[in-house]
Design an enzyme around this catalytic site. Structure first.
Site, PDB file in Angstrom:
ATOM      1  N   ALA A  39       0.917  -1.387   0.089  1.00  0.00           N
ATOM      2  CA  ALA A  39       0.082  -0.146   0.043  1.00  0.00           C
ATOM      3  C   ALA A  39       0.883   1.411   0.006  1.00  0.00           C
ATOM      4  O   ALA A  39       2.087   1.187   0.384  1.00  0.00           O
ATOM      5  CB  ALA A  39      -0.696  -0.033   1.307  1.00  0.00           C
ATOM      6  N   CYS A  66       4.203   3.071 -17.506  1.00  0.00           N
ATOM      7  CA  CYS A  66       3.209   1.825 -18.023  1.00  0.00           C
ATOM      8  C   CYS A  66       1.859   1.666 -17.346  1.00  0.00           C
ATOM      9  O   CYS A  66       0.861   1.818 -18.256  1.00  0.00           O
ATOM     10  CB  CYS A  66       3.957   0.526 -17.825  1.00  0.00           C
ATOM     11  SG  CYS A  66       5.834   0.857 -18.562  1.00  0.00           S
TER      12      CYS A  66
HETATM   13  C1  UGA Z   1       5.482  -2.329 -14.829  1.00  0.00           C
HETATM   14  C2  UGA Z   1       5.434  -3.952 -14.871  1.00  0.00           C
HETATM   15  O1  UGA Z   1       5.657  -4.332 -13.578  1.00  0.00           O
HETATM   16  C3  UGA Z   1       6.204  -4.639 -15.819  1.00  0.00           C
HETATM   17  O2  UGA Z   1       6.169  -5.939 -15.766  1.00  0.00           O
HETATM   18  C4  UGA Z   1       6.074  -4.028 -17.212  1.00  0.00           C
HETATM   19  O3  UGA Z   1       7.092  -4.653 -18.235  1.00  0.00           O
HETATM   20  C5  UGA Z   1       6.212  -2.307 -17.257  1.00  0.00           C
HETATM   21  O4  UGA Z   1       5.400  -1.952 -16.443  1.00  0.00           O
HETATM   22  C6  UGA Z   1       5.884  -2.284 -18.741  1.00  0.00           C
HETATM   23  O5  UGA Z   1       4.641  -2.193 -19.239  1.00  0.00           O
HETATM   24  O6  UGA Z   1       6.774  -1.548 -19.272  1.00  0.00           O
HETATM   25  P1  UGA Z   1       7.310  -0.354 -14.062  1.00  0.00           P
HETATM   26  O7  UGA Z   1       6.292   0.533 -14.698  1.00  0.00           O
HETATM   27  O8  UGA Z   1       8.550  -0.447 -14.519  1.00  0.00           O
HETATM   28  O9  UGA Z   1       7.033  -1.951 -14.487  1.00  0.00           O
HETATM   29  O10 UGA Z   1       7.313  -0.567 -12.396  1.00  0.00           O
HETATM   30  P2  UGA Z   1       6.519  -1.228 -11.302  1.00  0.00           P
HETATM   31  O11 UGA Z   1       7.493  -1.882 -10.437  1.00  0.00           O
HETATM   32  O12 UGA Z   1       5.621  -2.293 -11.906  1.00  0.00           O
HETATM   33  O13 UGA Z   1       5.905  -0.216 -10.258  1.00  0.00           O
HETATM   34  C7  UGA Z   1       4.529   0.365 -11.152  1.00  0.00           C
HETATM   35  C8  UGA Z   1       4.303   1.560 -10.230  1.00  0.00           C
HETATM   36  O14 UGA Z   1       3.494   0.798  -8.918  1.00  0.00           O
HETATM   37  C9  UGA Z   1       5.201   2.416  -9.151  1.00  0.00           C
HETATM   38  O15 UGA Z   1       4.640   3.450  -9.036  1.00  0.00           O
HETATM   39  C10 UGA Z   1       5.305   1.643  -7.957  1.00  0.00           C
HETATM   40  O16 UGA Z   1       5.824   2.274  -6.721  1.00  0.00           O
HETATM   41  C11 UGA Z   1       4.015   1.082  -7.760  1.00  0.00           C
HETATM   42  N1  UGA Z   1       3.716   0.245  -6.782  1.00  0.00           N
HETATM   43  C12 UGA Z   1       4.133  -1.150  -7.166  1.00  0.00           C
HETATM   44  C13 UGA Z   1       3.087   0.175  -5.588  1.00  0.00           C
HETATM   45  O17 UGA Z   1       2.644   1.047  -5.308  1.00  0.00           O
HETATM   46  N2  UGA Z   1       2.850  -1.019  -4.743  1.00  0.00           N
HETATM   47  C14 UGA Z   1       3.398  -2.309  -5.087  1.00  0.00           C
HETATM   48  O18 UGA Z   1       3.081  -3.283  -4.436  1.00  0.00           O
HETATM   49  C15 UGA Z   1       4.058  -2.341  -6.379  1.00  0.00           C
END
Ligand code: UGA
Length: 433
Positions: A252, A260
């Site tokens: 959270a 993305c």
């Molecule tokens: C995401 C996907 O995880 C990848 O698998 C995909 O390849 C990529 O998009 C894409 O389409 O190119 P990314 O956007 O680099 O990757 O970052 P994430 O690690 O997924 O995080 C995305 C957002 O969710 C961030 O703002 C992060 O802080 C947030 N987040 C993530 C949360 O708030 N809680 C979580 O438990 C996980």
């Protein structure tokens, strides 16, 4: 194998460098000549841990080359990846102008069979359209195949995600395309999911949408936790240890951002609508994420009472840690809300300040976390950088006007912060003072 990567942005560079590292001959092309010159000199237009070293090594051993001329990439390569951006238009639809331009340029430069692969995230049925464009502009009756091979790498851990994937998805419609992609991915000992092109395109949109849904789900649960005094971290752990649910993407916080999830959700909702399905579930996922910022703003208001003329030290500007990317960063969204309430912002981020300077003109950028805390009315944690986990809190407490920390990423143990003498407010956990 000989590979062309068209579009040397984030995905293109990581894909190109990793395929070169695996022993392939790779040419990365981009029509931005300035970017290509920078890359040829071994400098990077973005921050990604380990990427600069990987590019430098493969430039040196000549397995990786850069060119601003698409023909240089298409001519010697049998396999061509399209990795250009597919940004969102105002109505949420994916802008496929880049894909169209590249498909046309590939077609006019082909002098024999080519396998053209969509790696950029695209709406379902884009493969059909790419095939049509190539067929229209191709000279003679040159043979070609189109395939889909979505990428699942995350910024900040892109190289290890590429090298150690959970699965590889290939959407193919001919034996030749299937054989080429199977050969290319031979070094990876992970499940190869072979589908048709439309299924592969959908796997990508559905995966990102599902991960975003997990985040919004736990953020919605955090609201209930806040109200009743439960702890969302405990709830997430208790749920996530069920193998059917899984622990990841149940953190959270201030909500998801980046280049993305927000864009891909918009595009998925948009294409679903065009296909006659109203994807209400995803609309709710989006709404919960937007509301998460108002929810954080309310927490800040409740503790400061008046925001106008207060100084808020903000730790973190990037949309997540280990990147300098600020696209759709919730941290920036929250800063804008605070600014419109009349707050003065002092911010620090280990990597993202240069990019943030272009979009935030009124804030003070600080050299480190302690300067952001100095004489501020509260400290707001907006990005989960490791270095924020290890702060000297005795020093932070002395520097702040009052010992108030509002943590949008649940980085610290509430009990510990209370013992250190802070009023500590986080997401879906009991506040302490
Ligand atoms: C995401 C996907 O995880 C990848 O698998 C995909 O390849 C990529 O998009 C894409 O389409 O190119 P990314 O956007 O680099 O990757 O970052 P994430 O690690 O997924 O995080 C995305 C957002 O969710 C961030 O703002 C992060 O802080 C947030 N987040 C993530 C949360 O708030 N809680 C979580 O438990 C996980």
């Amino acid at each position: 194998m000989k590979i062309a990567i068209i579009g040397s942005g984030y995905v293109g560079l990581v894909t190109g460098a990793c395929f070169a590292e695996l022993g392939n001959q790779v040419i990365c092309a981009d029509n931005d000549q300035g970017k290509i010159e920078t890359l040829k000199k071994g400098s990077l237009p973005l921050y990604e841990p380990g990427l600069a070293e990987l590019i430098a090594r493969n430039l040196k051993n000549k397995r990786l080359q850069f060119s601003s001329n698409i023909k240089d990439a298409v001519r010697p390569s049998e396999i061509i990846f399209i990795t250009v951006g597919t940004p969102a238009l105002d109505n949420g639809e994916a802008d496929l102008t880049g894909i169209e331009n590249v498909a046309r340029a590939i077609a006019v430069n082909m002098d024999g069979y080519r396998l053209i692969i969509e790696k950029s995230t695209v709406p379902v049925e884009t493969g059909d359209w790419v095939r049509q464009i190539i067929a229209t502009y191709i000279k003679d009756k040159t043979k070609f195949d189109v395939a889909s091979n979505p990428e699942f790498l995350r910024e900040g851990s892109a190289i290890s995600d590429f090298m150690n994937p959970d699965r590889i998805v290939i959407g193919v419609e001919s034996k030749r395309a299937r054989d080429l992609l199977t050969e290319l991915y031979k070094p990876f000992k992970v499940p190869l999911v072979v589908t048709n092109i439309k299924s592969a395109e959908l796997i990508k949109h559905a995966s990102n949408a599902f991960l975003a849904a997990k985040i919004s789900f736990i953020n919605a649960v955090s609201r209930i936790c806040d109200t009743v005094g439960a702890d969302v971290e405990e709830v997430a752990k208790g749920m996530g240890l069920d193998k059917r649910i899984g622990l990841s993407f149940l953190k959270a916080g201030i909500g998801y951002g980046g280049s993305c999830f927000p864009k891909d959700l918009d595009a998925f909702v948009n294409i679903s609508e065009k296909l006659g399905y109203n994807f209400n579930l995803l609309k709710s996922v989006r709404r919960v994420n937007e509301e998460q910022l108002s929810f954080m703003l309310k927490k800040i208001k409740d503790s400061l009472r008046i925001i106008k003329d207060k100084t808020i030290g903000v730790l973190g500007l990037a949309f997540k840690s280990n990147t300098d990317d600020i696209r759709n960063s919730q941290a920036i969204g929250l800063i804008r809300m605070l600014e419109s309430e009349g707050a003065r912002i002092k911010a620090y981020d280990p990597q993202a300040m240069n990019k943030a300077r272009d979009v935030l003109s009124r804030i003070t950028f600080c050299a480190d976390a302690y300067s952001a805390a100095r004489s501020s009315d509260c400290l707001l944690i907006a990005t989960e950088w490791d270095e924020f986990k290890e702060l000297d809190f005795t020093r932070v407490k002395k520097l702040l006007k009052r010992p108030l920390i509002i943590d949008g990423r649940n980085l610290y143990e509430p009990e510990r912060m209370g013992k250190l003498g802070f009023t500590y407010i986080s997401v879906g956990r009991k506040s302490v003072s």
